[in-house]
Design a protein around this motif. Structure first.
Motif, PDB file in Angstrom:
ATOM      1  N   GLN A   9      37.138  53.029  52.918  1.00  0.00           N
ATOM      2  CA  GLN A   9      37.822  52.053  53.786  1.00  0.00           C
ATOM      3  C   GLN A   9      39.326  52.113  53.569  1.00  0.00           C
ATOM      4  N   GLN A  10      39.723  52.134  52.307  1.00  0.00           N
ATOM      5  CA  GLN A  10      41.156  52.157  51.999  1.00  0.00           C
ATOM      6  C   GLN A  10      41.794  53.446  52.510  1.00  0.00           C
ATOM      7  N   GLN A  11      41.097  54.577  52.298  1.00  0.00           N
ATOM      8  CA  GLN A  11      41.659  55.867  52.704  1.00  0.00           C
ATOM      9  C   GLN A  11      41.874  55.909  54.214  1.00  0.00           C
ATOM     10  N   CYS A  25      39.512  40.958  52.122  1.00  0.00           N
ATOM     11  CA  CYS A  25      39.188  39.851  51.223  1.00  0.00           C
ATOM     12  C   CYS A  25      40.103  39.938  49.987  1.00  0.00           C
ATOM     13  N   PRO A  26      40.131  38.883  49.146  1.00  0.00           N
ATOM     14  CA  PRO A  26      40.979  38.922  47.958  1.00  0.00           C
ATOM     15  C   PRO A  26      40.606  40.114  47.070  1.00  0.00           C
ATOM     16  N   GLY A  27      41.614  40.693  46.437  1.00  0.00           N
ATOM     17  CA  GLY A  27      41.372  41.761  45.469  1.00  0.00           C
ATOM     18  C   GLY A  27      40.870  43.062  46.069  1.00  0.00           C
ATOM     19  N   SER A  28      40.960  43.192  47.415  1.00  0.00           N
ATOM     20  CA  SER A  28      40.386  44.392  48.035  1.00  0.00           C
ATOM     21  C   SER A  28      41.407  45.514  48.158  1.00  0.00           C
ATOM     22  N   GLY A  29      42.626  45.253  47.668  1.00  0.00           N
ATOM     23  CA  GLY A  29      43.617  46.327  47.638  1.00  0.00           C
ATOM     24  C   GLY A  29      44.576  46.325  48.818  1.00  0.00           C
ATOM     25  N   LYS A  30      44.827  45.173  49.421  1.00  0.00           N
ATOM     26  CA  LYS A  30      45.779  45.115  50.549  1.00  0.00           C
ATOM     27  C   LYS A  30      47.151  45.624  50.107  1.00  0.00           C
ATOM     28  N   THR A  31      47.628  45.064  48.982  1.00  0.00           N
ATOM     29  CA  THR A  31      48.959  45.439  48.507  1.00  0.00           C
ATOM     30  C   THR A  31      48.966  46.908  48.108  1.00  0.00           C
ATOM     31  N   THR A  32      47.875  47.347  47.494  1.00  0.00           N
ATOM     32  CA  THR A  32      47.768  48.746  47.071  1.00  0.00           C
ATOM     33  C   THR A  32      47.827  49.670  48.291  1.00  0.00           C
ATOM     34  N   VAL A  33      47.115  49.319  49.360  1.00  0.00           N
ATOM     35  CA  VAL A  33      47.100  50.164  50.555  1.00  0.00           C
ATOM     36  C   VAL A  33      48.490  50.191  51.207  1.00  0.00           C
ATOM     37  N   ASP A 211      41.028  33.781  55.435  1.00  0.00           N
ATOM     38  CA  ASP A 211      40.544  32.769  54.488  1.00  0.00           C
ATOM     39  C   ASP A 211      41.578  32.390  53.438  1.00  0.00           C
ATOM     40  N   GLN A 212      42.678  33.112  53.375  1.00  0.00           N
ATOM     41  CA  GLN A 212      43.722  32.740  52.406  1.00  0.00           C
ATOM     42  C   GLN A 212      44.895  32.037  53.095  1.00  0.00           C
ATOM     43  N   SER A 213      44.645  31.465  54.274  1.00  0.00           N
ATOM     44  CA  SER A 213      45.722  30.776  54.985  1.00  0.00           C
ATOM     45  C   SER A 213      45.964  29.413  54.346  1.00  0.00           C
ATOM     46  N   ASN A 243      35.849  43.626  46.829  1.00  0.00           N
ATOM     47  CA  ASN A 243      36.769  43.000  45.877  1.00  0.00           C
ATOM     48  C   ASN A 243      36.771  43.794  44.567  1.00  0.00           C
ATOM     49  N   HIS A 244      37.915  44.398  44.242  1.00  0.00           N
ATOM     50  CA  HIS A 244      38.008  45.218  43.019  1.00  0.00           C
ATOM     51  C   HIS A 244      38.422  44.387  41.820  1.00  0.00           C
ATOM     52  N   ARG A 245      38.801  43.140  42.051  1.00  0.00           N
ATOM     53  CA  ARG A 245      39.381  42.348  40.972  1.00  0.00           C
ATOM     54  C   ARG A 245      38.354  41.520  40.212  1.00  0.00           C
ATOM     55  N   CYS A 246      37.553  40.750  40.954  1.00  0.00           N
ATOM     56  CA  CYS A 246      36.765  39.682  40.315  1.00  0.00           C
ATOM     57  C   CYS A 246      35.355  40.141  39.959  1.00  0.00           C
ATOM     58  N   LYS A 450      49.080  32.602  44.598  1.00  0.00           N
ATOM     59  CA  LYS A 450      48.711  33.542  45.654  1.00  0.00           C
ATOM     60  C   LYS A 450      49.228  34.945  45.346  1.00  0.00           C
ATOM     61  N   GLY A 451      48.353  35.927  45.476  1.00  0.00           N
ATOM     62  CA  GLY A 451      48.776  37.320  45.277  1.00  0.00           C
ATOM     63  C   GLY A 451      48.792  37.756  43.815  1.00  0.00           C
ATOM     64  N   LEU A 452      48.514  36.847  42.873  1.00  0.00           N
ATOM     65  CA  LEU A 452      48.564  37.213  41.450  1.00  0.00           C
ATOM     66  C   LEU A 452      47.149  37.381  40.908  1.00  0.00           C
ATOM     67  N   GLU A 453      47.023  37.975  39.732  1.00  0.00           N
ATOM     68  CA  GLU A 453      45.697  38.086  39.117  1.00  0.00           C
ATOM     69  C   GLU A 453      45.798  37.881  37.611  1.00  0.00           C
ATOM     70  N   PHE A 454      44.761  37.272  37.039  1.00  0.00           N
ATOM     71  CA  PHE A 454      44.727  36.955  35.607  1.00  0.00           C
ATOM     72  C   PHE A 454      43.315  37.203  35.097  1.00  0.00           C
ATOM     73  N   THR A 496      39.591  33.146  43.180  1.00  0.00           N
ATOM     74  CA  THR A 496      39.630  34.617  43.269  1.00  0.00           C
ATOM     75  C   THR A 496      40.841  35.239  42.557  1.00  0.00           C
ATOM     76  N   ARG A 497      41.614  34.442  41.815  1.00  0.00           N
ATOM     77  CA  ARG A 497      42.677  35.041  40.985  1.00  0.00           C
ATOM     78  C   ARG A 497      42.080  35.580  39.694  1.00  0.00           C
ATOM     79  N   ALA A 498      40.815  35.198  39.373  1.00  0.00           N
ATOM     80  CA  ALA A 498      40.234  35.508  38.060  1.00  0.00           C
ATOM     81  C   ALA A 498      39.535  36.863  38.053  1.00  0.00           C
TER      82      ALA A 498
HETATM   83  N1  LIG Z   1      40.102  51.725  44.967  1.00  0.00           N
HETATM   84  C1  LIG Z   1      40.314  50.939  43.902  1.00  0.00           C
HETATM   85  N2  LIG Z   1      39.673  51.160  42.744  1.00  0.00           N
HETATM   86  C2  LIG Z   1      39.858  50.398  41.642  1.00  0.00           C
HETATM   87  N3  LIG Z   1      40.704  49.337  41.607  1.00  0.00           N
HETATM   88  C3  LIG Z   1      41.382  49.054  42.729  1.00  0.00           C
HETATM   89  C4  LIG Z   1      41.220  49.824  43.932  1.00  0.00           C
HETATM   90  N4  LIG Z   1      42.016  49.275  44.885  1.00  0.00           N
HETATM   91  C5  LIG Z   1      42.643  48.236  44.306  1.00  0.00           C
HETATM   92  N5  LIG Z   1      42.276  48.099  43.016  1.00  0.00           N
HETATM   93  C6  LIG Z   1      42.720  47.078  42.027  1.00  0.00           C
HETATM   94  O1  LIG Z   1      42.222  45.807  42.481  1.00  0.00           O
HETATM   95  C7  LIG Z   1      43.167  44.776  42.186  1.00  0.00           C
HETATM   96  C8  LIG Z   1      43.541  44.044  43.470  1.00  0.00           C
HETATM   97  O2  LIG Z   1      44.335  44.904  44.298  1.00  0.00           O
HETATM   98  P1  LIG Z   1      45.528  44.319  45.192  1.00  0.00           P
HETATM   99  O3  LIG Z   1      46.399  43.448  44.353  1.00  0.00           O
HETATM  100  O4  LIG Z   1      46.139  45.448  45.931  1.00  0.00           O
HETATM  101  O5  LIG Z   1      44.647  43.415  46.155  1.00  0.00           O
HETATM  102  P2  LIG Z   1      45.036  42.379  47.289  1.00  0.00           P
HETATM  103  O6  LIG Z   1      44.067  42.617  48.384  1.00  0.00           O
HETATM  104  O7  LIG Z   1      46.491  42.533  47.626  1.00  0.00           O
HETATM  105  O8  LIG Z   1      44.715  41.002  46.541  1.00  0.00           O
HETATM  106  P3  LIG Z   1      44.958  39.446  46.917  1.00  0.00           P
HETATM  107  O9  LIG Z   1      45.003  39.321  48.398  1.00  0.00           O
HETATM  108  O10 LIG Z   1      43.803  38.740  46.304  1.00  0.00           O
HETATM  109  O11 LIG Z   1      46.230  39.088  46.233  1.00  0.00           O
HETATM  110  C9  LIG Z   1      44.360  45.453  41.537  1.00  0.00           C
HETATM  111  O12 LIG Z   1      44.225  45.285  40.135  1.00  0.00           O
HETATM  112  C10 LIG Z   1      44.235  46.911  41.974  1.00  0.00           C
HETATM  113  O13 LIG Z   1      44.830  47.781  41.037  1.00  0.00           O
END
Ligand SMILES: Nc1ncnc2c1ncn2[C@@H]1O[C@H](COP(=O)(O)OP(=O)(O)OP(=O)(O)O)[C@@H](O)[C@H]1O
Length: 539
Positions: A9-11, A25-33, A211-213, A243-246, A450-454, A496-498
């Motif tokens: 999906q990301q690619q 969704c949260p943690g799905s890599g929006k910022t990363t993409v 859902d994060q509005s 979700n890659h985070r939680c 918002k946007g942080l992770e712990f 979803t910050r956790a």
């Molecule tokens: N393909 C992947 N494989 C493993 N980890 C990933 C992958 N994509 C993202 N991550 C990791 O998942 C976490 C969440 O990514 P990111 O911060 O880009 O998400 P986000 O969608 O912007 O989050 P949010 O909206 O909740 O703030 C980060 O720690 C990131 O490094």
């Protein structure tokens, strides 16, 4: 540094070269993409071009910029910042004077209009649209009186693009792509501006999560993100739903908060969402929780105390909690410079961040504010910056900073100087400008998280009346939650910050609006039937 292995999906979203909308969704890599896309585009741009990368907060923008520039990647003349600073720097300051005459740089920028300034306008506006601006002569009168109102920046910018050929030409010549993060929090004027910029020929990417509005109270409307997903003629839609985070149990709990019918993710591990009722006040809760943090550190569940975040709806809850916390900690509050909210105050904040080390090098400040000055001046600017870092006397620091602000183009900073004097006088404010220390537990409102992770989240305010916000009705028993949809999203953002574990804390005592303690009842969120079986109760 770990390598990034994108999901399919990301690619697909990274590879698409057309205008796109990404819902995720949260943690799905929006910022990363977004980062990957920007890093893929910029090498192909000529040196005088860049992309526009807009984020919702300055903190998010610093984070994105840092991630885009990793390994000395050259982002050319890209803009990283909030939508307000983009509007101001790239459109209002250079072009508004050509349409409305006068000098926009002489205007005072205000976050909120006072009662006198409001009298200029014939209507009451939260976040005016370009049509409203064009049909109410009060906006021009306000400008003629030397006032630029921040909430009207997007409308003013669209007005400029509609009326100035040179502004349109400039944006086209300077930028190839526009990215906007957190699109669910866009106002109508910001949405219309984004569409206009795309119509100028830039390739557009909008990223968001309905859902994060959490900013509907100030005119943001998630409908605009939805509208892009339905506009198939102009935007390809990509969804990121992994979700890659939680931990999966956290994803299950948070998703069921929003959607009682959410199909749970199967997992064999334990459940890592906990509920805990603690006797006493928030101060007592902190006294109770402090040994937990020691325990997690001892057992290596976390490496540092800064891996733990305490989140609450209300800043006052965090203040009370902090009085009982035995660990070193940082409470994120707005400083007097944030309260002013002008561009000059933002630069001043950055000078303080540099002085106290949160911005590590003089080069970071130079790249942000002095890149347009001739190279021969750089050694002198570097020397002046080092001078403010070493300066221990307040008035001398202010004088040196004023010299730098003048070089950037500001000529009035008395209000900002007073804010700096206030900050300097209080350790808790000074601390906000230092880099986060590993031993500092982090305390912040749900909005700021918002946007942080712990690794571990302790989520306070789980008492009725505290969260969701409840107000009295005509009768004592009337249940009245004026911002339930937004508070539900906020709860979802918090959980979803956790990464590893989320603990929802209710205290047996709750302080009411008059400041008196009474027995609490569980929050509406703790009574949702669809959450049964998705948490553990701890005693
Ligand atoms: N393909 C992947 N494989 C493993 N980890 C990933 C992958 N994509 C993202 N991550 C990791 O998942 C976490 C969440 O990514 P990111 O911060 O880009 O998400 P986000 O969608 O912007 O989050 P949010 O909206 O909740 O703030 C980060 O720690 C990131 O490094």
């Amino acid at each position: 540094m770990s390598t990034f292995n994108p999901t399919l999906q990301q690619q697909a979203a990274i590879d698409c070269e057309d205008s796109i909308v990404i819902t995720a969704c949260p943690g799905s890599g929006k910022t990363t993409v977004m980062k990957e896309k920007i890093r893929g585009i910029t090498p192909n741009l000529s040196s005088h071009k860049g992309v526009i990368a807009i984020t919702f907060t300055k903190k998010a923008s610093e984070e994105l910029k840092k991630r885009c520039k990793e390994n000395a990647h050259d982002t050319k003349l890209s803009f990283f910042g909030t939508i307000d600073s983009f509007c101001l720097k790239e459109l209002i300051l250079p072009f508004l004077g050509r349409i409305w005459y006068g000098k926009p740089s002489d205007c005072k920028i205000v976050k909120e209009l006072d009662s006198h300034q409001q009298l200029y306008l014939s209507g009451k506006y939260n976040s005016p649209t370009c049509d409203e601006l064009s049909s109410d002569a009060g906006f021009k009168a306000l400008y003629d009186a030397g006032i630029l109102w921040m909430s009207s920046f997007a409308a003013l910018s669209l007005f400029i693009l509609n009326n100035s050929v040179s502004a349109r030409r400039y944006i086209r010549a300077r930028y190839s792509h526009v990215f906007i993060d957190e699109y669910q929090d866009s106002s109508q004027a910001q949405h219309e501006l984004f569409i206009k910029i795309k119509e100028l020929g830039l390739i557009a990417t909008a990223v968001g999560d309905i859902d994060q509005s959490i900013y509907q109270f100030r005119g943001s409307q998630p409908e605009f993100l939805l509208a892009l997903t339905e506009d198939n003629a102009n935007f390809q839609h990509f969804e990121l739903d992994l979700n890659h985070r939680c931990h999966p149990s956290i994803v299950n709990y948070a998703s069921r908060v929003l959607d009682p019918g959410y199909k749970l993710i199967a997992h064999e591990d334990d459940i890592y969402v906990f509920r805990r009722l603690i006797n006493g006040s928030l101060k007592n809760a902190a006294e109770h929780v402090s040994p937990w943090i020691d325990d997690w550190l001892e057992k290596n569940t976390i490496n540092n105390a800064s891996d733990v975040a305490i989140l609450a709806k209300k800043e006052i809850s965090l203040r009370e909690f902090s009085t009982g916390l035995t660990h070193n900690h940082r409470l994120y509050t707005d400083s007097p410079l944030n309260d002013i909210g002008t561009e000059c105050a933002d630069v001043y904040s950055d000078l303080l961040l540099y002085k106290y080390g949160a911005i590590p090098t003089a080069q970071d400040v130079i790249e942000k504010y002095f890149f347009q000055l001739p190279a021969r001046n750089m050694a002198d600017i570097r020397r002046q910056l080092k001078g403010i870092r070493a300066e221990a006397i307040l008035e001398a620091f202010i004088e040196k900073s004023n010299g730098l602000l003048e070089l950037i183009g500001f000529d009035e900073f008395e209000e900002e100087n007073d804010a700096v004097r206030l900050i300097w006088s209080k350790d808790t404010w000074v601390k906000l400008f230092k880099p986060i220390a590993k031993d500092e537990v982090q305390l912040m409102t749900l909005h700021k998280s918002k946007g942080l992770e712990f690794k571990i989240i302790l989520h306070l305010d789980m008492e009725e009346w505290s969260f969701p916000h409840r107000i009295p009705g005509d009768n004592w028993d009337d249940i009245n939650y004026p911002s339930l949809a937004e508070d539900t999203n906020l709860h979802y953002v918090g959980v979803t910050r956790a990464e590893l574990c989320c603990i929802l804390i209710r205290t047996s005592l709750r302080r009411n609006a008059q400041g008196n303690y009474g027995n609490s009842r569980p929050s509406y969120f703790l009574g949702l039937p669809q959450l049964e079986g998705l948490y553990q109760s701890i005693t």
